[in-house]
Write a protein that holds these residues in place. Structure first.
Motif, PDB file in Angstrom:
ATOM      1  N   TRP A  13      -2.183  -0.759  -3.185  1.00  0.00           N
ATOM      2  CA  TRP A  13      -3.378   0.040  -2.890  1.00  0.00           C
ATOM      3  C   TRP A  13      -2.952   1.479  -2.627  1.00  0.00           C
ATOM      4  O   TRP A  13      -2.269   1.764  -1.644  1.00  0.00           O
ATOM      5  CB  TRP A  13      -4.083  -0.541  -1.675  1.00  0.00           C
ATOM      6  N   TYR A  26      -4.464   4.625  -1.515  1.00  0.00           N
ATOM      7  CA  TYR A  26      -5.624   5.220  -0.839  1.00  0.00           C
ATOM      8  C   TYR A  26      -5.292   6.689  -0.607  1.00  0.00           C
ATOM      9  O   TYR A  26      -4.434   7.025   0.207  1.00  0.00           O
ATOM     10  CB  TYR A  26      -5.856   4.481   0.480  1.00  0.00           C
ATOM     11  N   ASP A  64     -10.079   6.563   7.917  1.00  0.00           N
ATOM     12  CA  ASP A  64      -8.666   6.273   8.138  1.00  0.00           C
ATOM     13  C   ASP A  64      -8.291   4.936   7.503  1.00  0.00           C
ATOM     14  O   ASP A  64      -9.017   3.947   7.614  1.00  0.00           O
ATOM     15  CB  ASP A  64      -8.358   6.240   9.634  1.00  0.00           C
ATOM     16  N   LEU A  65      -7.117   4.915   6.874  1.00  0.00           N
ATOM     17  CA  LEU A  65      -6.673   3.721   6.168  1.00  0.00           C
ATOM     18  C   LEU A  65      -6.416   2.524   7.084  1.00  0.00           C
ATOM     19  O   LEU A  65      -6.784   1.403   6.723  1.00  0.00           O
ATOM     20  CB  LEU A  65      -5.421   4.032   5.348  1.00  0.00           C
ATOM     21  N   LYS A 121      -5.789   9.370   0.963  1.00  0.00           N
ATOM     22  CA  LYS A 121      -6.187  10.107   2.166  1.00  0.00           C
ATOM     23  C   LYS A 121      -5.565  11.501   2.199  1.00  0.00           C
ATOM     24  O   LYS A 121      -6.166  12.455   2.689  1.00  0.00           O
ATOM     25  CB  LYS A 121      -5.771   9.295   3.396  1.00  0.00           C
ATOM     26  N   PHE A 145       0.857  -1.187   0.000  1.00  0.00           N
ATOM     27  CA  PHE A 145       0.000   0.000   0.000  1.00  0.00           C
ATOM     28  C   PHE A 145       0.891   1.234   0.000  1.00  0.00           C
ATOM     29  O   PHE A 145       2.066   1.181   0.380  1.00  0.00           O
ATOM     30  CB  PHE A 145      -0.998   0.015   1.164  1.00  0.00           C
ATOM     31  N   ARG A 197      -8.960  -0.099   7.397  1.00  0.00           N
ATOM     32  CA  ARG A 197      -9.413  -0.765   6.180  1.00  0.00           C
ATOM     33  C   ARG A 197      -8.369  -1.702   5.573  1.00  0.00           C
ATOM     34  O   ARG A 197      -8.651  -2.381   4.588  1.00  0.00           O
ATOM     35  CB  ARG A 197      -9.797   0.291   5.131  1.00  0.00           C
ATOM     36  N   LEU A 198      -7.170  -1.724   6.148  1.00  0.00           N
ATOM     37  CA  LEU A 198      -6.069  -2.437   5.500  1.00  0.00           C
ATOM     38  C   LEU A 198      -6.318  -3.934   5.358  1.00  0.00           C
ATOM     39  O   LEU A 198      -6.131  -4.502   4.273  1.00  0.00           O
ATOM     40  CB  LEU A 198      -4.770  -2.195   6.261  1.00  0.00           C
ATOM     41  N   LYS A 250      -7.405   1.018  -6.421  1.00  0.00           N
ATOM     42  CA  LYS A 250      -8.142   1.910  -5.522  1.00  0.00           C
ATOM     43  C   LYS A 250      -9.609   1.731  -5.826  1.00  0.00           C
ATOM     44  O   LYS A 250      -9.983   0.950  -6.703  1.00  0.00           O
ATOM     45  CB  LYS A 250      -7.701   3.370  -5.694  1.00  0.00           C
ATOM     46  N   GLY A 271     -13.083   1.934   0.579  1.00  0.00           N
ATOM     47  CA  GLY A 271     -12.477   0.634   0.756  1.00  0.00           C
ATOM     48  C   GLY A 271     -12.549  -0.155  -0.537  1.00  0.00           C
ATOM     49  O   GLY A 271     -13.476   0.015  -1.348  1.00  0.00           O
ATOM     50  N   GLY A 306      -1.707   7.142   1.851  1.00  0.00           N
ATOM     51  CA  GLY A 306      -2.868   6.928   2.715  1.00  0.00           C
ATOM     52  C   GLY A 306      -2.615   7.190   4.175  1.00  0.00           C
ATOM     53  O   GLY A 306      -3.547   7.173   4.988  1.00  0.00           O
TER      54      GLY A 306
END
Length: 283
Positions: free
Chosen positions: A230, A232, A242-243, A234, A5, A246-247, A195, A207, A9
């Motif tokens: 990924w 993300y 918040d990432l 943010k 990732f 969701r990880l 994403k 997500g 994020g």
């Protein structure tokens, strides 16, 4: 399949925390955003780079790539662009990262002019990158949003020191189908950024699996030894969830799409069939 990732994020998060999150949630690597806002960037001193290597090794997490902001297709003199590329390559080499991400950045230039700039600069930078064990990846982004456009540049460069980074959002926004993107990018592909978003009008990060991007069609095409990263965003959408929360679910979603164990250590599932081209051939 290997999973990473982007630290985009986790804006401003110390590297030790990012690496710990990757290890905790079953990710193999990190894509490090190389910007002065972040813990590591092109002007970071050698001591910080050495400490970063130790931190990553302790977490058993690798750096998939250094995400730089050089714009290789943009207007202007070559000198500053090439200097930026060299500094990003040195950072990647010091972190033992195999890839550097760059943008096209061709803006309002005619396609032919933007291509010419990008080809000339990437040709000039590629031998330096190769000597350092690094590959410069041109992302499907801004002026070269499609796989077809990025492949056109890379075929003009013709050097293994360069390659492609497939950002799934941008090829989708351009209306390019995954099969078309894959055919163009496969010979050049470094890795894939995944994403998810709600629509072309609302790009707030969601997500994985909660939005409309064709992730199943994309991920099924990536070779078993490839990387999915990924991204993300943010940093650009502070109102997004918040990432860290969701990880695990994001990685498990990608694994299910691939027909792989969703949980670390789980038995393998039956493999997902790779999508077929309209003509019946496997991409």
């Amino acid at each position: 399949m290997r999973y990473a990732f982007s630290t985009l994020g986790l804006p401003g998060t110390p590297l030790a925390r990012s690496a710990a999150l990757a290890a905790e949630h079953g990710y193999d690597g990190l894509e490090l955003r190389a910007h002065p806002e972040e813990p590591l960037h092109a002007d970071s001193p050698r001591g910080d780079r050495a400490a970063a290597r130790r931190t990553l090794a302790a977490a058993a997490v690798t750096v998939l790539g250094v995400a730089g902001y050089a714009k290789v297709a943009g207007a202007g003199e070559d000198g500053p662009v090439l200097a930026e590329l060299r500094s990003l390559v040195r950072l990647a080499a010091d972190l033992e990262a195999p890839n550097v991400r760059v943008f096209p950045g061709g803006g309002e230039l005619p396609d032919a002019d933007a291509d010419t700039h990008a080809i000339r600069r990437l040709r000039a930078a590629a031998p330096y990158a190769e000597r350092h064990g690094v590959r410069i990846l041109l992302e499907t982004h801004d002026s070269h949003r499609t796989g077809t456009a990025v492949a056109r540049v890379l075929e003009g460069v013709g050097d293994p020191g360069t390659g492609a980074l497939w950002d799934v959002l941008h090829t989708w926004l351009a209306g390019e189908q995954p099969a078309e993107s894959w055919r163009a990018l496969a010979p050049h592909l470094g890795y894939v950024q995944v994403k998810d978003v709600a629509s072309a009008r609302d790009l707030t990060p969601l997500g994985l699996g909660d939005g409309v991007l064709p992730l199943a069609e994309v991920t099924a095409r990536v070779p078993p030894d490839g990387w999915l990263c990924w991204e993300y965003e943010k940093r650009w959408y502070p109102e997004a969830a918040d990432l860290p929360d969701r990880l695990t679910r994001g990685r498990e979603h990608l694994a299910r799409l691939r027909g792989e164990p969703a949980e670390v250590g789980a038995p393998a599932a039956e493999p997902v069939r790779r999508p077929q081209d309209p003509g019946g051939g496997t991409p």
